[in-house]
Design a protein around this motif. Structure first.
Motif, mmCIF file in Angstrom:
data_model
loop_
_atom_site.group_PDB
_atom_site.id
_atom_site.type_symbol
_atom_site.label_atom_id
_atom_site.label_comp_id
_atom_site.label_asym_id
_atom_site.label_seq_id
_atom_site.Cartn_x
_atom_site.Cartn_y
_atom_site.Cartn_z
ATOM 1 N N LYS A 42 0.815 -1.205 0.000
ATOM 2 C CA LYS A 42 0.000 0.000 0.000
ATOM 3 C C LYS A 42 0.852 1.260 0.000
ATOM 4 C CE LYS A 42 -2.331 -0.652 3.799
ATOM 5 N NZ LYS A 42 -3.274 -0.363 4.911
ATOM 6 N N PHE A 91 6.196 8.953 -4.182
ATOM 7 C CA PHE A 91 5.237 9.902 -4.725
ATOM 8 C C PHE A 91 5.272 11.201 -3.929
ATOM 9 C CE2 PHE A 91 3.308 7.145 -7.685
ATOM 10 C CZ PHE A 91 3.148 5.896 -7.112
ATOM 11 N N GLY A 105 1.928 13.242 -7.853
ATOM 12 C CA GLY A 105 2.766 13.203 -9.034
ATOM 13 C C GLY A 105 2.865 11.787 -9.575
ATOM 14 N N ARG A 109 10.634 5.966 -9.414
ATOM 15 C CA ARG A 109 10.923 4.581 -9.037
ATOM 16 C C ARG A 109 12.382 4.495 -8.635
ATOM 17 N NH1 ARG A 109 8.480 0.079 -9.026
ATOM 18 N NH2 ARG A 109 6.695 0.912 -10.185
ATOM 19 N N TYR B 36 -8.875 7.065 -5.318
ATOM 20 C CA TYR B 36 -7.871 7.283 -6.346
ATOM 21 C C TYR B 36 -7.874 6.079 -7.274
ATOM 22 C CZ TYR B 36 -5.719 11.032 -3.555
ATOM 23 O OH TYR B 36 -5.470 12.187 -2.858
ATOM 24 N N GLN B 38 -5.286 4.077 -9.877
ATOM 25 C CA GLN B 38 -3.856 3.943 -10.152
ATOM 26 C C GLN B 38 -3.639 2.909 -11.237
ATOM 27 O OE1 GLN B 38 -1.342 2.537 -6.895
ATOM 28 N NE2 GLN B 38 0.383 3.762 -7.645
ATOM 29 N N ARG B 41 2.277 1.125 -12.302
ATOM 30 C CA ARG B 41 3.523 1.888 -12.259
ATOM 31 C C ARG B 41 3.310 3.382 -12.501
ATOM 32 N NH1 ARG B 41 8.190 -1.543 -12.503
ATOM 33 N NH2 ARG B 41 7.519 -3.709 -12.588
ATOM 34 N N LYS B 42 2.110 3.872 -12.163
ATOM 35 C CA LYS B 42 1.818 5.298 -12.275
ATOM 36 C C LYS B 42 1.398 5.845 -10.912
ATOM 37 C CE LYS B 42 2.218 5.396 -16.794
ATOM 38 N NZ LYS B 42 3.344 6.115 -17.440
ATOM 39 N N GLY B 43 1.300 7.168 -10.811
ATOM 40 C CA GLY B 43 0.866 7.779 -9.568
ATOM 41 C C GLY B 43 -0.635 7.689 -9.391
ATOM 42 N N PRO B 44 -1.118 7.725 -8.152
ATOM 43 C CA PRO B 44 -2.562 7.742 -7.911
ATOM 44 C C PRO B 44 -3.207 8.993 -8.519
ATOM 45 C CG PRO B 44 -1.347 7.242 -5.887
ATOM 46 C CD PRO B 44 -0.340 7.708 -6.886
ATOM 47 N N LEU B 46 -6.577 11.273 -8.558
ATOM 48 C CA LEU B 46 -7.764 11.526 -7.758
ATOM 49 C C LEU B 46 -9.022 11.380 -8.598
ATOM 50 C CD1 LEU B 46 -8.910 12.517 -5.016
ATOM 51 C CD2 LEU B 46 -8.795 14.828 -5.969
ATOM 52 N N LEU B 88 -7.792 2.854 -5.145
ATOM 53 C CA LEU B 88 -7.321 3.053 -3.775
ATOM 54 C C LEU B 88 -8.278 3.959 -3.029
ATOM 55 C CD1 LEU B 88 -3.640 4.049 -4.696
ATOM 56 C CD2 LEU B 88 -4.423 1.788 -4.064
ATOM 57 N N THR B 103 -5.165 -0.939 0.665
ATOM 58 C CA THR B 103 -4.210 -1.688 -0.149
ATOM 59 C C THR B 103 -4.516 -1.594 -1.632
ATOM 60 O OG1 THR B 103 -5.551 -3.654 0.210
ATOM 61 C CG2 THR B 103 -3.622 -3.369 1.625
#
Lengths: 113, 111
Positions: A42, A91, A105, A109, B36, B38, B41-44, B46, B88, B103
């Motif tokens: 998480k 992040f 953002g 990584r 959110y 996701q 391999r990207k950001g959350p 909103l 999320l 999670t």
């Protein structure tokens, strides 16, 4: 639409090396955050920052971590001596005066070898 | 006890189905509730946020908060393959500082 940007997108480093992760929050936002997400786990809070000081930090954010807002636009996370377990997606997020929502953002990584 | 509990799935539904995603939480001080999305391999990103209890609707998405039960939901109507992602839930207290995340629930919408 304004967005949070982060550089670099990927960083590979040797254990024990220092890394600096950079973020440019949304321009009129005042509250800044760092989170991390270990692969498959998480999103975890690291630290929040307001008015040039840390307002809250988690137990993950130990003495190896520091944050800084060196100028009017950048917000950085420094890890002084990286460990293998620091490998994660980091992040940055920011929020405005309402403090209601945090905009994230795309993440950096980090891989520590 | 974990602050936020969310069933990780995975959840797989046919295109057009109604999707229900849920989280429970333990801290009665939470006032701000977010969902959110996701991608790998990207950001959350909103999707929706709600302050305190109640419902909020935005297009095909509806967020519900039941503070008495410490339970929040996100409904997706007429689900599309492009909705396939991890969802999320996140929430925070009145300070608006730290957000606690679930999670994530992995959703696949099958064409």
């Amino acid at each position: 639409e304004p967005e949070v940007t982060q550089t670099p997108s990927h960083q590979v480093t040797q254990m024990g090396q220092e890394v600096i992760l950079r973020c440019v929050p949304i321009s009129n936002h005042l509250y800044f955050y760092w989170y991390r997400q270990i692969l498959g786990q998480k999103v975890e809070f690291l630290v929040s920052f307001y008015n040039n000081e840390i307002s809250e930090k988690s137990e993950i954010f130990d003495d190896q971590f520091s944050v800084e807002r060196p100028d009017g636009s950048n917000f950085t996370l420094k890890i002084r001596s990286t460990k293998l377990e620091d490998s994660a997606m980091y992040f940055c997020a920011s929020t405005g005066t309402d403090q209601e929502t945090q905009y994230f953002g795309p993440g950096t990584r980090l891989l520590v070898l | 006890q974990k602050e936020v509990e969310q069933d990780p799935g995975p959840l797989s539904v046919p295109e057009g189905a109604i999707v229900s995603l849920n989280c429970t939480y333990s801290n009665s001080a939470f006032q701000y509730f977010m969902w959110y999305r996701q991608y790998s391999r990207k950001g959350p990103e909103l999707l929706m946020y709600t302050y305190s209890s109640g419902n909020k609707e935005d297009g095909r998405f509806t967020a519900q908060v039941d503070k008495s039960s410490k339970y929040i939901s996100l409904f997706i109507r007429d689900s599309q393959p492009s909705d396939s992602a991890t969802y999320l839930c996140a929430m925070g207290g009145s300070s608006g500082n730290q957000f606690y995340f679930g999670t994530g629930t992995s959703l696949t919408v099958i064409p």
